[in-house]
Design an enzyme around this catalytic site. Structure first.
Site, short mmCIF file in Angstrom:
data_model
loop_
_atom_site.label_atom_id
_atom_site.label_comp_id
_atom_site.label_asym_id
_atom_site.label_seq_id
_atom_site.Cartn_x
_atom_site.Cartn_y
_atom_site.Cartn_z
N GLU A 180 72.52 -9.34 -41.04
CA GLU A 180 73.63 -9.74 -41.38
C GLU A 180 74.27 -8.99 -42.20
O GLU A 180 75.37 -8.96 -41.39
CB GLU A 180 73.53 -11.22 -42.00
CG GLU A 180 72.49 -11.94 -41.30
CD GLU A 180 72.39 -13.29 -41.70
OE1 GLU A 180 71.88 -14.42 -41.41
OE2 GLU A 180 72.38 -13.04 -43.38
N GLU B 127 66.82 -19.52 -36.65
CA GLU B 127 66.77 -19.73 -34.88
C GLU B 127 68.25 -19.88 -34.23
O GLU B 127 68.64 -19.54 -33.23
CB GLU B 127 65.73 -20.26 -34.49
CG GLU B 127 64.06 -20.06 -35.24
CD GLU B 127 63.80 -20.45 -36.44
OE1 GLU B 127 64.66 -20.46 -37.36
OE2 GLU B 127 62.79 -20.87 -36.55
N ASN C 284 66.97 -11.66 -44.01
CA ASN C 284 67.37 -10.87 -42.06
C ASN C 284 68.09 -9.68 -42.55
O ASN C 284 70.06 -9.99 -42.58
CB ASN C 284 68.17 -12.18 -41.18
CG ASN C 284 68.75 -11.24 -40.12
OD1 ASN C 284 68.27 -10.39 -39.98
ND2 ASN C 284 68.93 -12.13 -38.99
N PRO C 285 67.99 -8.56 -42.43
CA PRO C 285 68.59 -7.40 -43.01
C PRO C 285 70.00 -7.12 -42.24
O PRO C 285 71.38 -6.52 -42.27
CB PRO C 285 67.73 -6.02 -42.86
CG PRO C 285 67.32 -7.40 -42.09
CD PRO C 285 67.16 -7.88 -42.30
N GLY D 36 76.88 -21.64 -45.99
CA GLY D 36 77.28 -21.57 -45.30
C GLY D 36 78.15 -20.10 -45.24
O GLY D 36 79.22 -20.02 -44.52
#
Length: 444
Positions: free
Chosen positions: A340, A62, A337-338, A312
Site C-alpha cells: 500500500e 482479500e 501489507n507493505p 478506510g
C-alpha cells in the site's frame, strides 16, 4: 466421506444451536449487521437470471485484492452477475466504497454463511452459482464439500498457505486437506513457496501467475479531506505509523520524542489497525499533545501525535507522510501489507516481524524499496531520521518500491480469463484473450 470431514460436519451441526446467540453478540459489538444476520444462515438469496459467478473474499485485504479482478470479469463477460460474499462488516464496507460505478447492479453482496451443513445448503439452493471462487485460504470443509457435490466448478485463487498452516494441516487433518484441495479445478498461488506447500498437502496442480495484491490499485483519498489535512500540517515533517497493533504505539511515541529533537515540528500520525482502540491509545500517549480524528480534530500547531482512529482513510496518510512504518511488524503479529505505501510513493520502514508478507517484503528489501528497523525506539528513530534528513534517499526508496511491484499490472485480466473458462457455456469470447496467456500455465 473422510473421517475428518465427518467429524467436522458433526461438530458444526452440534454448534449450530449456539451460533445465533454468538452472531447476535457480535452484532452488539458492530462485528455483524443485525438486520442481515439471516445471510449468515444462508438466507437472503435473490438469484438473477443468467450466469452467476460467486466469489468469496473473507476480509478487507482479500476484498481489496479482488476488486480489479471483478472489473476484469465484468469486462470479459458482460452477461455475468458477480455474487461477492465477505465474512466481515469492514470488508463489506470497503467493497461498497471502492466498487467501480460501472459494475452497478451486476455485483451483489451477501455475508457468507457459517460452515453449518444446512446453512450452506440453503445458500447454494438459493443462489445456484455456475462457478465458485474462494480467495487466499478460505478452506471451509462443509462449503467445499457441498459445492463439489453439486458439480459446480471450484477455484482457489491467490492462495496463501503459510508454513505454520501447512504443518497444522499435516498434523491434524492430512486426509481432509487432500480431499479439500483435490476438489479445486483451478488453484493459483501467491508465490512458489505457497504453491509447493499446497501441492504437498494434496493440490493436484498449482499455477503461480502472480499475486493479485501486487495488482491492486492505490488506496483512494477524499480530495477535500486531503486538502484540509495538508493545510493543517503545512510543511511539517510527517512520520506515519500505519495499521499499528497493541504494543507498538508506545515504541512509536518514544521514537517521536527522540526524532523531534533533530526534526522540529515533527508530526507523527498513528493509524491503529482497529480504530476502536483510539481512546485507549490517546490516554497512553500522555503527556504528548494528541489530536483524534475520530473526534473531528485536525492536527494543530502543537499536536505531536495525530491519532487517525477512523476506518478506510489510510490512503490519505500515505500521501501526507515523508516516511512510514508498516504496522504489525514491531511486535510478533507478522506485519501488514507493505504494497500500500509502495503504490503511493511513501518510503517504507519494516520491523523485524513480517512473516505475513514474506514474498513482497523480500522483493522490496532486495530492490531497496524498504528498510528494516529493530523493534525499539532508538532504532526506529534512527531509521526514520535517515529518510527525513535525506529527501533524495526517500525518493529513491519510493521509486525502487514502485518498480518492484510493477510487473503484475495485467494479472487481473489473465486470471479473469482462466475463471471464465470454467463457466458452463464458455464460448470463443471467453477464457484468456489472444496474446494474454498467463505467464505460468503449469505447475510452479
Amino acid at each position: 466421506m473422510s473421517a475428518g470431514l465427518a467429524l467436522w460436519r458433526l461438530a458444526a451441526g452440534a454448534a449450530a444451536p449456539l451460533l445465533p446467540l454468538h452472531l447476535r453478540r457480535r452484532a452488539r459489538f458492530g462485528k455483524e449487521i443485525a438486520a442481515r444476520l439471516g445471510e449468515r444462515r444462508g438466507e437472503g438469496a435473490a438469484r438473477p437470471p443468467g450466469r452467476v459467478l460467486w466469489l468469496h473474499a473473507a476480509s478487507v485485504g482479500e476484498t481489496l485484492s479482488v476488486i480489479p479482478l471483478l472489473e476484469a470479469l465484468a469486462t470479459r463477460a458482460p452477461d455475468l452477475t458477480l455474487l461477492v460474499t465477505t465474512g466481515t462488516v469492514t470488508a463489506a464496507g470497503v467493497l461498497a466504497q471502492r466498487l467501480p460505478g460501472g459494475l452497478g447492479g451486476r455485483l451483489l453482496h451477501r455475508f457468507v454463511p457459517l460452515d453449518v451443513p444446512r446453512w450452506v445448503t440453503r445458500f447454494l439452493d438459493g443462489w445456484r452459482p455456475d462457478c465458485a471462487v474462494l480467495v487466499e485460504s478460505e478452506l471451509w470443509p462443509n462449503l467445499i464439500a457441498a459445492v463439489t457435490a453439486r458439480g459446480v466448478p471450484l477455484a482457489l485463487v491467490n492462495a496463501r498457505f503459510s508454513a505454520r498452516s501447512a504443518r497444522r494441516w499435516r498434523l491434524l487433518a492430512p486426509g481432509l486437506g487432500r480431499r479439500l484441495l483435490g476438489a479445486f479445478r483451478l488453484v493459483t498461488a501467491q508465490s512458489a513457496a505457497d504453491a509447493e506447500r499446497l501441492r504437498a498437502l494434496g493440490a493436484a496442480e498449482v499455477l503461480t501467475p502472480g499475486n493479485l495484491k501486487d495488482a491492486a490499485p492505490p488506496l483512494p483519498a477524499d480530495v477535500a479531506a486531503l486538502t484540509a489535512l495538508r493545510g493543517a500540517i503545512g510543511d511539517r515533517p510527517v512520520l506515519l505509523a500505519a495499521s499499528t497493533q497493541p504494543g507498538e504505539e508506545a515504541i512509536i511515541a518514544a521514537a517521536h520524542r527522540l526524532l523531534a529533537i533533530g526534526h522540529p515540528g515533527l508530526l507523527t500520525i498513528i493509524v491503529p489497525r482497529h480504530p476502536e482502540r483510539g481512546a485507549a491509545i490517546a490516554v497512553d500517549m500522555a503527556p504528548l499533545p494528541v489530536a483524534r480524528r475520530a473526534a473531528g480534530a485536525l492536527p494543530g500547531p502543537e499536536t505531536a501525535i495525530y491519532l487517525a482512529d477512523t476506518l478506510g482513510e489510510l490512503g490519505l496518510f500515505y500521501r501526507l507522510a515523508r516516511v512510514c512504518l508498516v504496522g504489525g511488524s514491531l511486535v510478533p503479529h507478522g506485519g501488514q501489507n507493505p504494497r500500500e505505501p509502495a503504490r503511493l510513493g511513501c518510503p517504507i520502514l519494516l520491523g523485524p516481524h513480517t512473516h505475513n508478507f514474506e514474498e513482497p517484503v523480500a522483493r522490496l528489501l532486495a530492490a531497496g524499496g524498504a528498510t528494516r528497523t529493530a523493534a525499539d525506539p532508538v532504532a526506529l528513530a534512527a531509521a526514520a531520521g535517515g529518510v527525513l534528513s535525506n529527501p533524495n534517499r526517500g525518493r529513491a526508496m519510493a521509486n525502487a518500491a514502485a518498480a518492484a511491484l510493477a510487473a503484475e499490472a495485467g494479472l487481473p485480466d489473465r486470471l479473469a480469463g482462466l475463471l471464465i473458462g470454467l463457466l458452463p457455456g464458455a464460448g470463443p469470447g471467453d477464457g484468456p484473450m489472444d496474446g494474454a496467456t498467463p505467464p505460468a500455465t503449469g505447475p510452479a
